[in-house]
Design a protein around this motif. Structure first.
Motif, PDB file in Angstrom:
ATOM      1  N   PHE A   1     -65.698 -38.514  58.388  1.00  0.00           N
ATOM      2  CA  PHE A   1     -64.694 -38.818  59.392  1.00  0.00           C
ATOM      3  C   PHE A   1     -63.300 -38.439  58.909  1.00  0.00           C
ATOM      4  CE2 PHE A   1     -68.284 -41.541  59.998  1.00  0.00           C
ATOM      5  CZ  PHE A   1     -68.458 -41.607  61.365  1.00  0.00           C
ATOM      6  N   GLU A   2     -62.551 -37.763  59.787  1.00  0.00           N
ATOM      7  CA  GLU A   2     -61.146 -37.462  59.509  1.00  0.00           C
ATOM      8  C   GLU A   2     -60.350 -38.757  59.603  1.00  0.00           C
ATOM      9  OE1 GLU A   2     -59.821 -34.694  58.572  1.00  0.00           O
ATOM     10  OE2 GLU A   2     -61.387 -33.231  59.010  1.00  0.00           O
ATOM     11  N   GLU A   3     -59.143 -38.745  59.024  1.00  0.00           N
ATOM     12  CA  GLU A   3     -58.243 -39.878  59.211  1.00  0.00           C
ATOM     13  C   GLU A   3     -57.951 -39.977  60.712  1.00  0.00           C
ATOM     14  OE1 GLU A   3     -57.341 -42.143  56.878  1.00  0.00           O
ATOM     15  OE2 GLU A   3     -58.691 -41.018  55.586  1.00  0.00           O
ATOM     16  N   PRO A   4     -57.685 -41.173  61.229  1.00  0.00           N
ATOM     17  CA  PRO A   4     -57.494 -41.325  62.674  1.00  0.00           C
ATOM     18  C   PRO A   4     -56.286 -40.551  63.174  1.00  0.00           C
ATOM     19  CG  PRO A   4     -56.932 -43.353  61.525  1.00  0.00           C
ATOM     20  CD  PRO A   4     -57.526 -42.423  60.511  1.00  0.00           C
ATOM     21  N   GLU A   5     -56.441 -39.967  64.369  1.00  0.00           N
ATOM     22  CA  GLU A   5     -55.320 -39.279  64.999  1.00  0.00           C
ATOM     23  C   GLU A   5     -54.331 -40.291  65.551  1.00  0.00           C
ATOM     24  OE1 GLU A   5     -56.573 -36.322  67.810  1.00  0.00           O
ATOM     25  OE2 GLU A   5     -58.128 -35.600  66.457  1.00  0.00           O
ATOM     26  N   TRP A   6     -54.844 -41.477  65.904  1.00  0.00           N
ATOM     27  CA  TRP A   6     -53.964 -42.540  66.383  1.00  0.00           C
ATOM     28  C   TRP A   6     -54.613 -43.876  66.051  1.00  0.00           C
ATOM     29  CZ3 TRP A   6     -56.575 -45.363  70.024  1.00  0.00           C
ATOM     30  CH2 TRP A   6     -57.579 -44.708  70.737  1.00  0.00           C
ATOM     31  N   VAL A   7     -53.756 -44.865  65.887  1.00  0.00           N
ATOM     32  CA  VAL A   7     -54.205 -46.215  65.564  1.00  0.00           C
ATOM     33  C   VAL A   7     -53.471 -47.176  66.489  1.00  0.00           C
ATOM     34  CG1 VAL A   7     -54.284 -48.001  63.773  1.00  0.00           C
ATOM     35  CG2 VAL A   7     -54.566 -45.595  63.146  1.00  0.00           C
ATOM     36  N   VAL A   8     -54.189 -48.098  67.072  1.00  0.00           N
ATOM     37  CA  VAL A   8     -53.573 -49.104  67.920  1.00  0.00           C
ATOM     38  C   VAL A   8     -53.541 -50.416  67.141  1.00  0.00           C
ATOM     39  CG1 VAL A   8     -53.750 -50.378  70.088  1.00  0.00           C
ATOM     40  CG2 VAL A   8     -54.403 -47.950  69.994  1.00  0.00           C
ATOM     41  N   MET A   9     -52.351 -50.964  66.956  1.00  0.00           N
ATOM     42  CA  MET A   9     -52.168 -52.226  66.241  1.00  0.00           C
ATOM     43  C   MET A   9     -51.540 -53.237  67.200  1.00  0.00           C
ATOM     44  SD  MET A   9     -53.302 -51.461  63.238  1.00  0.00           S
ATOM     45  CE  MET A   9     -52.807 -52.900  62.330  1.00  0.00           C
ATOM     46  N   PRO A  10     -51.822 -54.523  67.022  1.00  0.00           N
ATOM     47  CA  PRO A  10     -51.158 -55.536  67.853  1.00  0.00           C
ATOM     48  C   PRO A  10     -49.639 -55.422  67.696  1.00  0.00           C
ATOM     49  CG  PRO A  10     -52.886 -56.512  66.514  1.00  0.00           C
ATOM     50  CD  PRO A  10     -52.735 -55.102  66.062  1.00  0.00           C
ATOM     51  N   PRO A  11     -48.892 -55.671  68.755  1.00  0.00           N
ATOM     52  CA  PRO A  11     -47.446 -55.502  68.713  1.00  0.00           C
ATOM     53  C   PRO A  11     -46.745 -56.269  67.606  1.00  0.00           C
ATOM     54  CG  PRO A  11     -48.180 -55.985  70.948  1.00  0.00           C
ATOM     55  CD  PRO A  11     -49.361 -56.103  70.045  1.00  0.00           C
ATOM     56  N   ASP A  12     -47.240 -57.430  67.224  1.00  0.00           N
ATOM     57  CA  ASP A  12     -46.568 -58.247  66.219  1.00  0.00           C
ATOM     58  C   ASP A  12     -47.132 -58.048  64.812  1.00  0.00           C
ATOM     59  OD1 ASP A  12     -48.991 -59.427  66.664  1.00  0.00           O
ATOM     60  OD2 ASP A  12     -48.215 -61.457  66.887  1.00  0.00           O
TER      61      ASP A  12
END
Length: 110
Positions: A92-103
Motif C-alpha cells: 500500500f502507498e502512503e494515503p493520498e488523503w487522511v480525514v481526522m476529527p476537527p479537534d
C-alpha cells in the motif's frame, strides 16, 4: 509504503515465538536504507493471528533490500516458517488523503 501480512501461528506454538523471530529479522532489515519500522498486531479474540506491517520510504527501497538481503534474515525467516502461515495482504502507498476529527490537532487534505 506499507507491506501488510496476516500471520497465523499453528497450534502448539505461540505468537510470542513468532514475535521473537520477527524482532530478530526486523533488527537487520531496519538497517537498510528506506526502512521505516515494523509492527505486529494481535487479532482481537484470536491470539495466534497477527497482522504484520512493514513500512518503507518506497517500493524501490524495499526491493533493493530484498535483492541484497543479508543471509541471516533468510535463516531467521526459515526458522519460523514451519509453525506459521503467512498470507500477504498487499502493498500500500502512503494515503493520498487522511480525514481526522476537527479537534484532533492534525491537518488533513485531499
Amino acid at each position: 509504503m506499507k507491506y501488510i501480512f496476516e500471520v497465523r501461528v499453528q497450534e502448539g506454538h505461540t505468537a510470542e515465538e513468532y514475535a521473537d523471530a520477527w524482532v530478530r529479522a526486523s533488527e537487520l532489515i531496519q538497517q537498510a536504507p528506506g526502512a521505516r519500522g515494523t509492527m505486529l498486531h494481535r487479532k482481537i479474540g484470536e491470539p495466534n493471528t497477527l497482522i504484520a506491517i512493514a513500512s518503507w520510504d518506497s517500493k524501490e527501497a524495499r526491493d533493493s533490500m530484498e535483492s541484497g538481503k543479508d543471509p541471516r534474515i533468510t535463516e531467521i525467516i526459515r526458522s519460523a516458517a514451519p509453525f506459521v502461515e503467512i498470507t500477504p495482504l498487499g502493498e500500500f502507498e502512503e494515503p493520498e488523503w487522511v480525514v481526522m476529527p476537527p479537534d484532533s490537532g492534525q491537518e488533513w487534505g485531499m
